[in-house]
Design an enzyme around this catalytic site. Sequence first.
Site, mmCIF file in Angstrom:
data_model
loop_
_atom_site.group_PDB
_atom_site.id
_atom_site.type_symbol
_atom_site.label_atom_id
_atom_site.label_comp_id
_atom_site.label_asym_id
_atom_site.label_seq_id
_atom_site.Cartn_x
_atom_site.Cartn_y
_atom_site.Cartn_z
ATOM 1 N N ARG A 70 0.829 -1.217 0.000
ATOM 2 C CA ARG A 70 0.000 0.000 0.000
ATOM 3 C C ARG A 70 0.862 1.264 0.000
ATOM 4 O O ARG A 70 2.002 1.261 0.483
ATOM 5 C CB ARG A 70 -0.912 -0.005 1.224
ATOM 6 C CG ARG A 70 -0.155 0.251 2.515
ATOM 7 C CD ARG A 70 -1.122 0.485 3.666
ATOM 8 N NE ARG A 70 -0.398 0.873 4.847
ATOM 9 C CZ ARG A 70 -0.389 0.173 5.990
ATOM 10 N NH1 ARG A 70 -1.072 -0.955 6.098
ATOM 11 N NH2 ARG A 70 0.294 0.608 7.021
ATOM 12 N N ASP B 280 -6.737 -1.627 8.740
ATOM 13 C CA ASP B 280 -6.096 -2.738 8.036
ATOM 14 C C ASP B 280 -6.946 -3.999 7.975
ATOM 15 O O ASP B 280 -8.048 -4.043 8.519
ATOM 16 C CB ASP B 280 -4.741 -3.033 8.712
ATOM 17 C CG ASP B 280 -3.646 -3.188 7.679
ATOM 18 O OD1 ASP B 280 -3.856 -3.963 6.729
ATOM 19 O OD2 ASP B 280 -2.592 -2.543 7.829
HETATM 20 C C1 LIG Z 1 -4.976 -6.015 -0.469
HETATM 21 C C2 LIG Z 1 -3.588 -6.341 -0.036
HETATM 22 C C3 LIG Z 1 -2.791 -5.355 0.520
HETATM 23 C C4 LIG Z 1 -1.488 -5.618 0.921
HETATM 24 N N1 LIG Z 1 -0.739 -4.620 1.461
HETATM 25 C C5 LIG Z 1 0.548 -4.875 1.812
HETATM 26 C C6 LIG Z 1 1.380 -3.832 2.319
HETATM 27 O O1 LIG Z 1 0.970 -2.691 2.457
HETATM 28 N N2 LIG Z 1 2.658 -4.144 2.647
HETATM 29 C C7 LIG Z 1 3.168 -5.407 2.495
HETATM 30 O O2 LIG Z 1 4.345 -5.624 2.777
HETATM 31 N N3 LIG Z 1 2.397 -6.423 2.030
HETATM 32 C C8 LIG Z 1 1.101 -6.173 1.687
HETATM 33 N N4 LIG Z 1 0.325 -7.185 1.195
HETATM 34 C C9 LIG Z 1 0.874 -8.548 1.106
HETATM 35 C C10 LIG Z 1 1.876 -8.672 -0.021
HETATM 36 O O3 LIG Z 1 1.316 -8.221 -1.225
HETATM 37 C C11 LIG Z 1 2.335 -10.114 -0.174
HETATM 38 O O4 LIG Z 1 2.989 -10.478 1.016
HETATM 39 C C12 LIG Z 1 3.244 -10.336 -1.362
HETATM 40 O O5 LIG Z 1 3.599 -11.686 -1.444
HETATM 41 C C13 LIG Z 1 4.495 -9.496 -1.269
HETATM 42 O O6 LIG Z 1 5.298 -9.683 -2.418
HETATM 43 P P1 LIG Z 1 6.819 -10.088 -2.262
HETATM 44 O O7 LIG Z 1 6.791 -11.481 -1.671
HETATM 45 O O8 LIG Z 1 7.364 -10.066 -3.640
HETATM 46 O O9 LIG Z 1 7.445 -9.106 -1.345
HETATM 47 C C14 LIG Z 1 -0.975 -6.927 0.773
HETATM 48 C C15 LIG Z 1 -1.776 -7.910 0.210
HETATM 49 C C16 LIG Z 1 -3.068 -7.641 -0.190
HETATM 50 C C17 LIG Z 1 -3.888 -8.743 -0.789
#
Ligand SMILES: Cc1cc2nc3c(=O)[nH]c(=O)nc-3n(C[C@H](O)[C@H](O)[C@H](O)COP(=O)(O)O)c2cc1C
Length: 490
Positions: A181, A291
């Site tokens: 986000r 959240d």
């Molecule tokens: C709606 C939604 C919002 C999210 N917001 C965040 C966020 O603000 N920060 C974060 O670290 N992960 C957030 N996530 C989770 C990550 O997108 C998820 O852990 C993802 O695998 C991260 O990618 P990476 O593994 O390449 O770092 C969110 C997931 C969803 C479905």
Amino acid sequence: MAYRDLRDFVRKLEKEGELTRVRTEVDPVLEITEITQRVARDPNRKPNSVGQALLFEKPKGSRVPLLVNTFGSVRRMELAFEVGRLEEVADRIKGFLAMESPQGLFDKIKMLPKLAELGSFFPKSVKDGDCKEVVRTGADINLSHFPILKCWPQDGGRFITFPLVFTRNPETGKRNVGMYRMQVYDERTTGMHWQTQKHGAEHFRRARAANPDGRIPVSVAIGADPATALAGMLPIPPDLDEMMFAGFLRREPVEMVKCETNDLEVPANAEIILEGYVSLNEMRTEGPFGDHTGFYSLEGEFPVFHVECVTHRKDPIYLTTVVGPPPQEDYFMGYAVERIFLPVMKMQYPEIVDVAMPAEGIFHNLMIVAIRKSYPGHARKIMNAIWSLGQAMFTKVIVVVDHDVDVHNYREVVWKALCAIDPERDVQFVMGPADTLDHAQRMQDYGSKMGIDATRKWAAEGFTRPWPDEILMDEATKSRIAALWKTLGL
Ligand SMILES: Cc1cc2nc3c(=O)[nH]c(=O)nc-3n(C[C@H](O)[C@H](O)[C@H](O)COP(=O)(O)O)c2cc1C
Ligand SMILES: [Mn+2]
């Protein structure tokens, strides 16, 4: 045929009766959240859903329509991946995993077509894309063109909630895409909420170690075909390209186009692209944010994203989501992840029969695991396995039950698990990484977890009393009564 882009998916949702257009002008500040909440809790909504997808045609203060609740049902997740059941995606993954360690020549030959197929999913570079129909630079950059939500009353501001954040590993050059986000600070500055353990944060740290006062290029795509848009939240290993995975999911490569002002590539079919950089020596207070825990995540210090160029379609659609008290749209994204990656878990740990993460457990708080128990201490071995498995490391409470418990029937789980434990004996606590959003842990990102061994206890585990059978009527009596049933006047 894969969806061309987000609007292609919108058309599909409309055709399937899964989307409602809202033509009244409403405010992206709080009002759209309240409408989404009422739709999500409507007692007449379709089963396994938080209501219809919603296309707000007139968000107050913007000319850009807003799409929300897009993936808020099992059915819409199936439509997104173009399958009848999510398990079909799992079966395809299983097919590819099976070829990872070919046992003999025959297996090697068998996997050749699959490898070729895998190659055909690699992202494809293209010269131009619809995402560049309009290019805005300099004074023309203004995030307030878009109907960015302020979701909840105590939120620190407006937040971009459905972005694909593109970075490169400064050491290997490998791409990462994460959904993190972004709090809007002003027309051209946002927060970057990549949590400590996420891949974007790792890229940031590595670049900072090499060059503390430098910056890293970051580009953000908002709105794409569904598989691509969802790829940012998939918990896949650090060096697996999310865009490759999106290509696998849509069975067609994702077309990537180079940004105007940096070297990153972004999906050519995206609705909106924000190009810019994150300074390695700059942190800023981010939050609070209502959240997906159902509580506000507190203020914290996070990196800052500076927008240097905005490109978008002539008539972009702004894709967003609302998180809040469970269940919300993101529950169905998480549920799809649970179903799709179960075979990957099973591959590594064949004793796992099934896994469930109840909505109220908000993913990281509770995982129920059924195993086929084969040796003493087996349940505890599986707990340790899960705590070391990618983002499953965050799981605060793991309940391990025997194979004959239906993990999706939470009443059965509560009943049987509570009957199966001697709490002092069967509960273990460990320390480890905690989800950044866990506000109860003693410090951010680090704390304790609990494993509950709710399997039948064995003599080989020191349990010497007999274990009783579950009460079940015998089949002969059941069929005798079934035959008599109509005569009983009941
Ligand atoms: C709606 C939604 C919002 C999210 N917001 C965040 C966020 O603000 N920060 C974060 O670290 N992960 C957030 N996530 C989770 C990550 O997108 C998820 O852990 C993802 O695998 C991260 O990618 P990476 O593994 O390449 O770092 C969110 C997931 C969803 C479905
Ligand atoms: Mn990643």
